[in-house]
Design a protein around this motif. Structure first.
Motif, PDB file in Angstrom:
ATOM      1  N   ARG A  14       0.931  -1.309  -0.071  1.00 24.77           N
ATOM      2  CA  ARG A  14       0.028   0.041   0.108  1.00 24.77           C
ATOM      3  C   ARG A  14       0.898   1.078  -0.081  1.00 24.77           C
ATOM      4  O   ARG A  14       0.600   2.241  -0.857  1.00 24.77           O
ATOM      5  N   LEU A  15       2.017   1.136   0.913  1.00 29.87           N
ATOM      6  CA  LEU A  15       2.854   2.398   0.982  1.00 29.87           C
ATOM      7  C   LEU A  15       3.505   2.555  -0.432  1.00 29.87           C
ATOM      8  O   LEU A  15       3.650   3.758  -0.878  1.00 29.87           O
ATOM      9  N   ARG A  16       3.981   1.616  -1.135  1.00 35.78           N
ATOM     10  CA  ARG A  16       4.737   1.610  -2.600  1.00 35.78           C
ATOM     11  C   ARG A  16       3.857   2.160  -3.850  1.00 35.78           C
ATOM     12  O   ARG A  16       4.018   2.841  -4.065  1.00 35.78           O
ATOM     13  N   ASP A  17       2.623   1.196  -3.777  1.00 43.67           N
ATOM     14  CA  ASP A  17       1.741   1.267  -4.957  1.00 43.67           C
ATOM     15  C   ASP A  17       0.822   2.226  -4.909  1.00 43.67           C
ATOM     16  O   ASP A  17       0.259   2.728  -5.866  1.00 43.67           O
ATOM     17  N   GLU A  18       0.267   2.712  -3.564  1.00 41.94           N
ATOM     18  CA  GLU A  18      -0.809   3.534  -3.606  1.00 41.94           C
ATOM     19  C   GLU A  18      -0.323   5.091  -3.011  1.00 41.94           C
ATOM     20  O   GLU A  18      -0.513   5.991  -3.662  1.00 41.94           O
ATOM     21  N   ILE A  19       0.411   5.062  -1.956  1.00 46.99           N
ATOM     22  CA  ILE A  19       0.942   6.321  -1.387  1.00 46.99           C
ATOM     23  C   ILE A  19       2.032   6.861  -2.229  1.00 46.99           C
ATOM     24  O   ILE A  19       1.891   7.988  -2.767  1.00 46.99           O
ATOM     25  N   GLU A  39      -3.417  15.024  -9.656  1.00 45.51           N
ATOM     26  CA  GLU A  39      -3.062  15.690  -8.318  1.00 45.51           C
ATOM     27  C   GLU A  39      -2.979  14.661  -7.183  1.00 45.51           C
ATOM     28  O   GLU A  39      -4.286  14.119  -6.876  1.00 45.51           O
ATOM     29  N   SER A  40      -2.109  14.312  -6.467  1.00 44.58           N
ATOM     30  CA  SER A  40      -2.009  13.346  -5.737  1.00 44.58           C
ATOM     31  C   SER A  40      -2.888  13.455  -4.327  1.00 44.58           C
ATOM     32  O   SER A  40      -3.766  12.418  -3.992  1.00 44.58           O
ATOM     33  N   GLN A  41      -2.996  14.567  -3.899  1.00 43.11           N
ATOM     34  CA  GLN A  41      -3.801  14.638  -2.602  1.00 43.11           C
ATOM     35  C   GLN A  41      -5.397  14.616  -3.210  1.00 43.11           C
ATOM     36  O   GLN A  41      -6.210  14.070  -2.482  1.00 43.11           O
ATOM     37  N   THR A  42      -5.847  15.170  -4.296  1.00 40.71           N
ATOM     38  CA  THR A  42      -7.121  15.033  -4.847  1.00 40.71           C
ATOM     39  C   THR A  42      -7.180  13.526  -5.000  1.00 40.71           C
ATOM     40  O   THR A  42      -8.612  13.030  -4.588  1.00 40.71           O
ATOM     41  N   PHE A  43      -6.456  12.714  -5.797  1.00 31.26           N
ATOM     42  CA  PHE A  43      -6.803  11.451  -5.812  1.00 31.26           C
ATOM     43  C   PHE A  43      -6.867  10.693  -4.748  1.00 31.26           C
ATOM     44  O   PHE A  43      -7.816   9.741  -4.489  1.00 31.26           O
ATOM     45  N   LEU A  44      -5.917  11.134  -3.606  1.00 36.03           N
ATOM     46  CA  LEU A  44      -6.222  10.022  -2.417  1.00 36.03           C
ATOM     47  C   LEU A  44      -7.417  10.521  -1.498  1.00 36.03           C
ATOM     48  O   LEU A  44      -8.037   9.334  -0.792  1.00 36.03           O
ATOM     49  N   GLU A  92     -12.754   8.205  -0.567  1.00 39.69           N
ATOM     50  CA  GLU A  92     -14.353   8.256  -0.708  1.00 39.69           C
ATOM     51  C   GLU A  92     -14.911   7.029  -1.611  1.00 39.69           C
ATOM     52  O   GLU A  92     -16.167   7.021  -1.900  1.00 39.69           O
ATOM     53  N   GLY A  93     -14.121   6.238  -2.177  1.00 42.45           N
ATOM     54  CA  GLY A  93     -14.435   5.143  -2.989  1.00 42.45           C
ATOM     55  C   GLY A  93     -14.892   5.525  -4.517  1.00 42.45           C
ATOM     56  O   GLY A  93     -15.598   4.826  -5.012  1.00 42.45           O
ATOM     57  N   LYS A  94     -14.278   6.675  -4.856  1.00 45.03           N
ATOM     58  CA  LYS A  94     -14.613   7.207  -6.108  1.00 45.03           C
ATOM     59  C   LYS A  94     -13.474   7.168  -7.199  1.00 45.03           C
ATOM     60  O   LYS A  94     -13.144   7.691  -8.162  1.00 45.03           O
ATOM     61  N   ALA A  95     -12.383   6.398  -6.442  1.00 47.83           N
ATOM     62  CA  ALA A  95     -11.062   6.017  -7.376  1.00 47.83           C
ATOM     63  C   ALA A  95     -10.630   4.724  -6.836  1.00 47.83           C
ATOM     64  O   ALA A  95     -10.891   4.132  -6.169  1.00 47.83           O
ATOM     65  N   SER A  96      -9.627   4.324  -7.784  1.00 47.88           N
ATOM     66  CA  SER A  96      -8.912   3.061  -7.395  1.00 47.88           C
ATOM     67  C   SER A  96      -7.356   3.188  -7.740  1.00 47.88           C
ATOM     68  O   SER A  96      -6.778   3.998  -8.518  1.00 47.88           O
TER      69      SER A  96
END
Length: 746
Positions: A641-646, A682-687, A692-696
């Motif tokens: 999660r840290l590597r592939d998401e954050i 934009e990273s923060q908007t994506f996160l 909110e369950g609106k992105a993957s």
């Protein structure tokens, strides 16, 4: 934008130059029309608040070194006098840009959006009547006007207090009547700096408090003609010094130093640009300042007070849309949080994951009769913290130990109150190890579980136990019952309360004992993997990077072929993209809606990757002068999660990311390839959307690093031939340069 003066003759960038470049990035957010208008006002206020601390700590420190006779160059190659000269030029340029932003951009746009900051003469009659009534009832009783003469010396102006200076002349004829006098009035801190006024046309109207006082000043100085008036503010040296060996009681020493801090020497005078030269000269002489220490403002003195405009204007349409973080959910079959933690580790990424999970961990421990003891560190917290209340409640029937850091800069007074209140409630309060700030973020519980086994449970984090700031700081929290990690935390608390050094804190990295040498070893290990042809990569996210030994190790790793991506929000001493030195290093900074505060360290390790999080930046003070804890993420799913998401989201950002060139300048990532032609991300908007369950995670673009060398060629300003020659000479003598750096603190 103002140019930040740089001297690129060394392998490191000066700390203060790098800090100024960071505050410039914050100012860019105030100038960015894509941000909501009131958020831009907030960013401008933040730049002013940042600059206040910079003046009272960093500029004051340089002045102190000059006064103490230091003449040797620092790691950036500058003598204290050269550093002061560059600082002065940079700060004056920056202040001019702040006021251009306010006058040319924000003020007109606010007015066109129905948020008006008005002068007295711009108020209509009903508003003037209400403002005068407010002045008579609320302001005038708090004012103490002073006229300076032999019987009334210059008043003690406290640090950063807004004041009015008035040039006066007696109306009554007599000896000396034609001589001008100086009057001084301190603007009350207890009142709002911006006074809200009613409007008949549906606008939100304000007047600055000092404007209101200026208009009524004649009533305070009857018998005088007011020749001129101007608002001013003095910033004082706020470095906190004391002799620890002579301190009988740390708490009392800090309390005394808080009192003495008010008596610090003046280091900066801010005054309205329209001020009469005689007023400026009298103030400058009184505060014993050079002309370079006088900052003439083209607008309201103390822009940090614009934060009130943000908070007091009920216009949600001019602010970021509200965001509701993701709540912690227990595993399907878990009966409670402790049962869940026996099954798995939990990783939270704040503010995208609610901080209520951490608060609930402490509150559950306080209420659970099976929990036998609680140990916790407190560096900063909020005045209404539920964590503080939970610790007080727990002290009624459990062993509760809290390590309070008294010297958290500018929070000393509140932390002293916390310490007293906790002691009164029966909590065992310690102040850590004398000479070392306790900056680690740890909570440790001992619980007698339902199966009859006594276990430890821990929270380890990268941010303070402050639910308020957790809403707009990005941080990482780990909740775990892992026996090795919790035993390490247990040993850290013994170190903090009894100075009992353990031979092994593994798997935790602890400063000043094991952290620095372990980080250097991990970087060297990647260097060895690269030399052997094995996977070698470093991704490190932090607030600041200044420690010379770390910079040297990263340069060596780059030369061996290690691919290094550094996500450094603030100061960075490292010069990326230097041919033969740091061609494989990229440095980026993300400044956006949330303050990037998490520290994450990824090492490819030949394919057997390791990921760490913790409280420490790569700064000398964090690695050698504080108690810090960095912890491994052992669960492979959490590492992924840290590597592939954050980390992946931060590296893919091409909207709020600025890339650093080797001369220390920063530029938006979307101005160069491959980011320029990539879809907007934009990273923060994506996160937020992910929470909110609106992105993957599959929506994150593949990271394609730009060439640092190309960045340097295209975006660095050309240097003179002598500068190039000096720079190449320093590159050739890198080992000698770093040997000198080892003997100096950044």
């Amino acid at each position: 934008m103002p140019e930040i003066k740089s001297r690129p003759e060394t392998l490191v960038i000066g700390r203060d130059e790098s800090w100024m470049a960071f505050n410039l990035r914050v100012l860019e957010e105030a100038q960015d029309a894509s941000n909501p208008l009131l958020e831009r006002v907030k960013f401008l206020a933040i730049t002013a608040s940042n600059l206040d601390e910079f003046a009272e700590i960093r500029i004051a420190g340089v002045l102190q070194r000059i006064e103490d006779g230091y003449k040797e160059p620092g790691p950036d190659g500058l003598t204290p006098q050269q550093a002061l000269s560059d600082l002065s030029e940079n700060v004056h340029n920056f202040v001019r840009e702040q006021y251009r932003c306010w006058n040319d951009q924000l003020l007109p746009e606010l007015h066109s959006n129905g948020v008006r900051v008005l002068k007295w003469d711009e108020l209509d009659a009903p508003a003037q009547a209400i403002a005068s009534d407010f002045y008579q009832k609320e302001v005038d009783p708090l004012l103490t006007p002073i006229t300076l003469d032999p019987a009334h010396p210059f008043p003690r102006v406290i640090n950063k207090a807004l004041c009015l200076a008035l040039l006066l002349r007696r109306k009554r004829r007599g000896a000396g009547a034609q001589n001008s006098l100086l009057g001084v009035v301190t603007v009350p801190r207890a009142l709002p700096r911006l006074v809200s006024l009613p409007s008949s046309i549906g606008t939100h109207d304000f007047i600055f408090l000092h404007d209101l006082i200026e208009h009524h000043a004649a009533g305070m100085y009857r018998g005088y003609e007011i020749l001129s008036k101007a608002a001013f503010r003095v910033t004082r040296n706020s470095n906190l010094y004391f002799e620890e060996e002579e301190a009988r009681n740390l708490l009392e020493t800090v309390r005394t130093e808080l009192h003495n801090r008010r008596k610090g020497d003046a280091v900066r005078l801010e005054i309205e640009e329209s001020a009469d030269p005689e007023i400026i000269d009298r103030l400058r002489i009184n505060f014993e300042l050079e002309d370079s220490q006088v900052y003439r403002t083209d607008g309201p003195v103390n822009l940090s007070r614009l934060m009130n405009l943000y908070s007091d204007t009920p216009r949600p349409d001019l602010k970021f849309q509200p965001f509701v973080p993701r709540e912690l959910r227990l595993s399907r079959n878990a009966t409670d949080l402790f049962d869940d933690l026996r099954r798995r580790d939990i990783l939270l990424h704040h503010p995208f994951d609610s901080y209520d999970g951490v608060v609930g961990f402490i509150q559950s421990a306080a209420a659970d009769p099976r929990v036998l003891s609680i140990k916790q560190t407190l560096y900063r917290t909020s005045s209404d913290s539920p964590i503080f209340q939970a610790l007080v409640d727990a002290a009624q029937n459990k062993e509760v130990t809290v390590v309070v850091e008294l010297m958290a800069r500018f929070d000393e007074a509140s932390n002293i109150r916390w310490a007293r209140n906790l002691e009164d409630a029966g909590v065992q309060v310690f102040h850590g190890i004398l000479g070392l700030k306790t900056h680690c973020k740890l909570a440790l519980l001992v619980r007698h579980d339902e199966d009859g086994v006594t276990r430890r449970y821990a929270h380890l984090g990268t941010g303070n136990y402050n639910p308020s700031t957790a809403r707009f700081y990005t941080d990482i929290s780990l909740l775990t019952s892992d026996p090795e990690i919790t035993l390490g935390a247990h040993n850290v608390f013994r170190y903090l309360t009894a100075h009992s050094e353990s031979d092994d804190y593994k798997p935790l990295l602890v400063s000043p004992l094991t952290l620095a040498e372990t980080f250097i070893r991990l970087i060297h290990r990647e260097t060895e993997h690269a030399a052997a042809g094995h996977p070698a990569q470093i991704i490190a996210k932090m607030n600041a990077l200044l420690e010379p030994s770390v910079v040297e190790a990263l340069y060596a790793a780059s030369q061996a072929g290690v691919q290094i991506d550094l996500i450094v929000r603030g100061m960075s001493a490292l010069r990326p993209g230097l041919k033969g030195i740091s061609e494989n290093i990229r440095v980026r900074s993300i400044v956006g809606r949330f303050l990037e505060h998490s520290r994450i360290f990824y090492f490819a390790n030949g394919g057997d990757e390791e990921v760490y999080c913790g409280s420490a930046d790569w700064l000398t003070r964090n690695l050698f002068e504080r108690c810090e804890v960095v912890f491994p993420i052992k669960d492979p799913h959490l590492r992924a999660r840290l590597r592939d998401e954050i980390l992946a989201a931060f590296l893919a950002d091409n909207v709020k990311t600025r890339l650093e060139a080797s001369d220390g300048t920063y530029y938006y990532a979307n101005t160069v390839e491959p980011y320029k032609s990539a879809p907007r991300f934009e990273s923060q908007t994506f996160l937020m959307r992910l929470a909110e369950g609106k992105a993957s995670v599959s929506d994150i673009p593949k990271y394609l690093p730009a060439s640092p060398a190309k960045q340097h060629r295209e975006h660095s300003k050309p240097h003179s031939a002598p500068a190039k020659k000096a720079r190449n000479k320093n590159h050739a003598g890198a080992s000698e340069h770093f040997e000198a750096m080892e003997n100096a603190k950044v």
